[in-house]
Each structure stands twice: as C-alpha cells, then as structure tokens.
Design an enzyme around this catalytic site. Structure first.
Site, PDB file in Angstrom:
ATOM      1  N   GLU A  76      11.076 -91.614  27.151  1.00 18.31           N
ATOM      2  CA  GLU A  76       9.654 -91.931  27.157  1.00 18.31           C
ATOM      3  C   GLU A  76       9.397 -93.442  27.144  1.00 18.31           C
ATOM      4  O   GLU A  76       8.491 -93.929  27.798  1.00 18.31           O
ATOM      5  CB  GLU A  76       9.000 -91.284  25.944  1.00 18.31           C
ATOM      6  CG  GLU A  76       7.503 -91.198  26.054  1.00 18.31           C
ATOM      7  CD  GLU A  76       6.939 -90.284  24.976  1.00 18.31           C
ATOM      8  OE1 GLU A  76       7.323 -89.098  24.963  1.00 18.31           O
ATOM      9  OE2 GLU A  76       6.148 -90.768  24.149  1.00 18.31           O
ATOM     10  N   ASP A  77      10.221 -94.157  26.405  1.00 18.28           N
ATOM     11  CA  ASP A  77       9.892 -95.566  26.165  1.00 18.28           C
ATOM     12  C   ASP A  77      10.857 -96.582  26.777  1.00 18.28           C
ATOM     13  O   ASP A  77      10.686 -97.780  26.586  1.00 18.28           O
ATOM     14  CB  ASP A  77       9.795 -95.835  24.656  1.00 18.28           C
ATOM     15  CG  ASP A  77       8.614 -95.095  24.041  1.00 18.28           C
ATOM     16  OD1 ASP A  77       7.670 -94.774  24.791  1.00 18.28           O
ATOM     17  OD2 ASP A  77       8.649 -94.818  22.834  1.00 18.28           O
TER      18      ASP A  77
END
Ligand code: MN
Length: 736
Positions: A76-77
C-alpha cells in the site's frame, strides 16, 4: 522502538519450532522499503510494522502472521507490488498482505462506498484466512494508540470507523480485550470533551471505589477459602469509560445510579463446577439482585463467551456485579478466536491443525457474516454497516443449515444445490425445502444468510428437471450420474421387451435366446459388446434392431424361413391383431414411466398430453420418443414400422405439470385478456404466459400458456375459456 529480537523471542516462547528465518527476512524487507518514510509523530515508519508484529506475537499468532504484520503496509505504501512480494515470500504471506491492502482509489465512488468496498474486500479475504482480520485489528489498534499526532478531524473520522466496523468485528470474534481498548480510544478521540468530563467524575470517586473494591475482593477471597472453593485469582475493576458513557446516555441516569460501576471477577480452576460453587458462596455472602443473574456457561454466547454474571447488594447498599469463570473461559473472553492459536500441551499434527483451523474458519464465518449481512432493508439507514449489504458477495452466497453450519454456494444456487452440498444422499432424496422456516419450491434461489432446511423422503429419486435449476458441479454430476444409471436400467428393460416381441413374431422360444446367457453373450460379442445386458441396452436405445439380432441367432436360411412378413399369418394371430386393434392398444404395449424423465421423451412436434392417445417411435440413440397418435409426423414415421411401438401412460403417483399453449380467437373488444385469464385462474390453473394481439381481420388473438396435469384438465381449461363472452374459438397450438 520495539526490537525485532524481542518479537522473535515472543514467537519462540509461544510457538513450537517456529520458522524464525522468515520473520528476519520480512523485517529486512520492510526496513528496506519503508526506509526514509516517517510517521506523523516524526518517528521512522518502521516503528509501526514492528509494533503491529509485536501485538500479533503477543496474541501468540504464528510466524506467518507476525511476518505479515511486518510487511502489511509495503504494497500500500511503497513501490513493492504483489508479484514482487510473492517472489520473496510465497503465496501465503502475499495472500494475507493482499487482503490487508486497500483497493486502489476509484474516483467515481463516494467516500462511504469506497470504505464499504475496502471492508468488503477484507471480509472476503478473511473468510479464506482468518488471520487477515486479526492482523487488521492489530494494525488498527496500533494506529489508534498513536493517533495523537493527527488532526482532530482525522482522528474523529478514523475513530468513528473503528466504532462502526472494527470494534464490532472484535466483539463478534469474542476478542474482549481488543474491543475494549479500541472502544475507549475511539471514544476519547471522537468526544474528547465528554471523555474528559466523565473521567474526572470517575477519578473524583476513585479513592472510594478502590477502597470498596479492595474490601469486596478481600471478602470474596476469604469466603472462597473458608468454603474450600479453589480459585486462581480475584480481580476488581471499575467500569470502562465508553460502556459507562453509553449506559448513562441510554438510561439517562447519573453516575451514582449505575449499579455495576464496580465489578469483581473470580477466575476459578478449570472445572465449571467451581464456578457454580463460587456463585453459591457469593449469593450466601450478599443479597443477589433478582433477575440480574445470567448463566452464560450453560448457554454460551455466539462468540463463545462463557461466564456467570450476578449482581449483589454490597454492605453499604452499593450494588456491584460479580463475574465468575474458569481460566480457559477467561482466556476466550479476552482473546476470542485468537485463543485458538494457543498450542495445547502437545503439538498438534499438521492435519489436526488444519482441521481445527477449518473449524475456526467456519466459526468466524458464522460470527462475521451477520455483521455485513444485516436484515434491515431500509436503504436510507445511516448505519454504515448496512450500506455494506449491497453486492457484498458478487459470486457466492452463504446459507446456513438449521444447526448453524455455513454452506458456501455460487450465486443462483437452489435448495437442490444446498442439499447436495450437505450430502449426496440428502440431494438424491430431497423433495422440498424450508427457507427461513417457510416452505418453498426446490427452484427458489438462495439468498445470503438464508437458513435452509431440506425436506427428504426415503426412496425419493432425483428428477431430470433439476438440471434446469442447479448451478453447482456436484449437484449436476450426481443428477447426471443418476440419470445415466436409470437410463441404462430402463433401456435394458425396453430392449428386453422389444426383443421378446420380435422372437414371439418369429416363434422362437425365449429359452433358446433371451434366457440363454451363452447365446446372448455370443451375439453381443458379434456387435462388439461384452455382456447380454449391453446388447439389451443397445436394443433399448435403438442402436441395434431386434430383427437383426434374430438374424444373427437364426442364420440367413432359418431367418428367411421364419420371417413373419413372408410367412402366412395363422388364424389365431390375425384374430389377436383384430382384438388389439379393437381395444386401440397392443396388449404388450410398453408402459411409459413419466415422460420427459428418462429414456422416453415427448415429441417436440406434438407435445402429447397425459390422457391423449400416443404412440412410440424408437429413435436412433435417443430411446423412445412419444408422439400424439394424430401427430402429422407419425404418418411419415410409420414407414419404419419396425421402430413403432405401442406405448401407454403409466399411472402416475404424482401429478406432472406440463405447459400447453392455447390460442383463443375473440371479438375485438377491451377486457378480453383479463376475462380469459380470470376464467383460467378460477379453475385454479397456472398461467405461465399470456399475450394479446389483433389479427388482420380485426379479431382478438390471445395466446395463453397454461400449466395442466392431463388431457382432462386441458379440456376443462378450454371449456371455461369458451364460456367467456366474446370468445369465438379456442384451440391448442404446438410450438412448431
Ligand atoms: Mn498499517
């Protein structure tokens, strides 16, 4: 900052032979890819995955979960994608991370919808692997614990989501400790003022409350010892702020009137008998408040919670609650499903572990599905969870047996699919179903959350018609298999009858051919078949002609000599023929057992209706096709006289519904369609389709498809349509 070595130590202490290497690799990978990122607090980002992994290790989860905790934000990051992750850590961890990764932002979705989609994705992943939700809860817990650096609005939003989604999930899963902490943190961040005011009120009373608790726990301890009740621990506690706040709001009372502001908890040794012994001691010491006693041991809550609850009047007139439970019950009350990961004394075999995980998965499904599957149909509802209901499971539906077992089925499944999913035997003998307590047909489409009870009748058989409304491969295969078996049995039966007819014509003794296994086998072999039954089946299917079998049996010379077509009929034979002709049917007519079921099918051209005169034609490879005797095709078929057989309707045990199309010619006036459908409905007949149009010569043409049982029934329908004023003529039409 938590050190990876501390986490590893916890895993080593809690798990047998853990694969520590994967945890170290996950740590390195996470550190590398989150490098340079910082949290709102200014700390390195890595603090967060480490803290999540630590919470998971505390929960005694396995090394896969702990590693996933370390990796849960990389997709996600950071720039890492799922394929890369898979190449380093394999399918299991990647699947977990995927379940935890928010779906990419879809701009045309509302924020609520987006949130719903994310939860939906998580729930779906969770159903295949429970660890997804446990890791998600650990992630959320750490974020809640460290949200003081975020802006108040963001804190409130995240906290509201926690109250709406994650705390209820934790509660459903019986994770009392997790739920309490999430709720109190959320309360603090959504209503900071009220939180402050309430904690001040409690703090002001703190010395008194502590003193009261001290006295209570001491008394309990003494009394239990006096009475020889073995216990592990007595705990005293003040009610949590969030549940206190809810209670004050709901009951509109002040803090002094809360009866369970303080509570004591007795943890006994592991026999539940000790709980009831302790209860009697408590009731002997203080006066119980009537109706406040709850026995969650005898009847555990859905989320497996077990405990005895009682409220008593204390010495100063102050009421308080006492909870009594064993150590094991306590652990389940605190940790819920996460407690399942605790290894018992001896190590479980891999297979046992899988089985217990499977059991757990089912429990989790059952607990969580109602959360996202609310029964409230009010679409305007403010409740976020209710908005999740729509399209939650695009491909599957989940239904329950009356015992609460979850059955997962493709969307569009019917009770027949459900029955076969339970057991083949149940499928084979099912005759009806109750959905949510109501009788329904076997064609009804199952909806998410339905409770389905299958009604069976011993000796009942599958129906070919089921194939039209089952969607699971299991049901389809079983029904087909059964039909194939039945078809074979029936084709052998029909083949035998056809051969008997033929040898009778040739005046051959059955003993010499049909009842002579050796001879039958020899002839079968000549057709490339191995057994006598195969030969009979082949005759029944119309692939082999009985006449040609006789040819092989008799040899050319004898065959020609006995050929009934060339031989003169005896007087007896011609007499018999006359009699048969007179009664309209051959005395050796083949009984048609339920047309459309097995080897016999209705001719599409004339769609014969039960009660009408019929005739059978042995079609190549399709068994007997039954036609109306008046069907125009029959005349052409008569050319192959050998393949025509007499058939008659079997007496049917159950009424078989058949669709028949009727055309009514009427005067052109309004209300004709209504008049006709009323007339049909009045004699309690089903209408499948009805349409009206105007003919070229300005007459009404009304075509109705009705559902009838037999010829007599159809005649009644036609007669009642003819009674309708304005109807000129009524006729039956065939589809082609
Ligand atoms: Mn995270």
């Amino acid at each position: 900052m938590i050190r990876i070595e501390d986490i590893i130590e916890k895993v080593e202490n809690n798990r047998p032979e853990p694969d520590i290497e994967v945890i170290r690799r996950a740590y390195m990978f996470s550190a590398l890819h989150h490098r340079g990122q910082v949290r709102a607090s200014g700390e390195p980002y890595l603090v967060h995955p480490l803290a999540v992994a630590d919470i998971l290790a505390e929960m005694r989860l396995d090394e896969v979960s702990v590693s996933t905790g370390l990796l849960h934000d990389v997709v996600e990051d950071t720039l890492v994608d799922l394929d890369t992750l898979r190449s380093y850590f394999g399918e299991e961890i990647t699947h977990l991370v995927d379940g935890l990764t928010k779906i990419a932002h879809i701009s045309n979705l509302s924020k609520e919808r987006q949130q719903a989609e994310n939860v939906r994705k998580m729930v779906l992943a969770m159903i295949t692997d429970v660890r997804v939700v446990l890791i998600k809860l650990a992630d959320r817990l750490h974020n809640m614990r460290t949200m003081q650096f975020l802006k108040p609005e963001k804190r409130a939003r995240i906290s509201q989501e926690t109250l709406d989604i994650y705390a209820p999930i934790a509660h459903r899963l019986g994770m009392g400790k997790m739920r309490s902490e999430l709720e109190d943190l959320a309360f603090q961040n959504i209503y900071p003022e009220e939180y402050k005011r309430l904690s001040k009120e409690v703090e002001a009373r703190r010395p008194d409350l502590d003193a009261a608790l001290e006295k209570i726990t001491k008394t309990i301890e003494e009394r239990l010892k006096e009475n020889g009740v073995p216990f592990v621990e007595i705990q005293g506690r003040v009610k949590r702020l969030y549940s206190l706040w809810k209670k004050l709001k709901k009951q509109k009372i002040t803090i002094d009137r809360v009866y369970d502001l303080i509570a004591a908890r007795i943890i006994t040794f592991d026999d539940k008998k000790n709980c009831y012994l302790a209860l009697s001691v408590i009731h002997d010491t203080w006066t119980p408040v009537p109706e406040r006693f709850k026995d969650w041991i005898a009847i555990p809550r859905d989320n497996l919670y077990q405990s005895l609850h009682t409220s008593v009047i204390g010495d100063g007139g102050q009421a308080f609650e006492v909870q009594i439970r064993t150590r094991e019950m306590h652990q389940i009350a605190e940790e819920g499903v996460a407690a399942h990961w605790k290894y018992k004394e001896k190590k479980l075999g891999k297979q046992q572990e899988d089985e217990s995980l499977d059991e757990l998965r089912k429990t989790v499904e059952k607990l969580l599905l109602p959360l996202v599957e609310t029964t409230n149909d009010n679409e305007d509802s403010e409740d976020f969870l209710e908005s999740l209901k729509l399209d939650l499971y695009p491909k599957d539906v989940y239904a329950f047996t009356p015992m609460g077992k979850v059955i997962q089925l493709p969307r569009g499944s019917t009770p027949v699919d459900f029955a076969y999913a339970i057991h083949s035997e149940v499928g084979d003998t099912c005759t009806g179903a109750k959905i949510n307590g109501r009788i329904t047909t076997l064609k009804t489409e199952i909806q998410n959350g339905d409770v389905i009870e299958i009604l069976t009748t011993a000796n009942s058989k599958p129906s070919r018609d089921w194939l039209n409304h089952v969607v699971t491969a299991k049901a389809r295969n079983r029904i087909r298999h059964w039909i194939a078996d039945q078809q074979r049995a029936e084709s052998i039966d029909i083949g035998r009858k056809l051969l008997e007819k033929e040898i009778d014509k040739f005046r051959v003794s059955p003993k010499k051919l049909i009842n002579n296994d050796e001879e039958m086998k020899r002839i079968a072999n000549e057709y490339g078949l191995s057994r006598p039954e195969d030969l009979l089946a082949s005759i029944g299917y119309g692939k082999t002609f009985p006449r040609s079998v006789l040819g092989k049996f008799l040899g050319a010379e004898k065959f020609a000599e006995l050929d009934p077509d060339k031989r003169k009929e005896t007087r007896l034979e011609s007499g018999m023929k006359a009699v048969k002709k007179f009664i309209g049917l051959g005395e050796d007519a083949i009984i048609v057992q339920g047309i459309d079921n097995l080897l016999t099918t209705r001719g599409r051209c004339c769609n014969p209706l039960r009660g009408e005169p019929i005739i059978g034609y042995i079609s190549l490879g399709k068994g007997i096709v039954v036609h109306n005797k008046n069907c125009k095709n029959v005349k052409q078929l008569m050319v192959n006289r050998d393949r025509i057989v007499d058939v008659e309707w079997a007496k049917s045990e159950r009424q078989e519904i058949q669709s028949v199309k009727i055309l009514a010619t009427t005067e052109n006036r309004t209300g004709m369609l209504a008049g006709i459908t009323n007339a049909i409905a009045e004699i309690k007949t089903g209408i499948r389709d009805a349409r009206a149009k105007i003919s070229k010569d300005d007459q009404g043409l009304i075509e109705v498809t009705v559902e009838v049982f037999d010829k007599k029934h159809l005649d009644r329908v036609v007669a009642s349509i003819e009674q309708v004023p304005g109807v000129i003529a009524v006729e039956r039409v065939n589809s082609n």
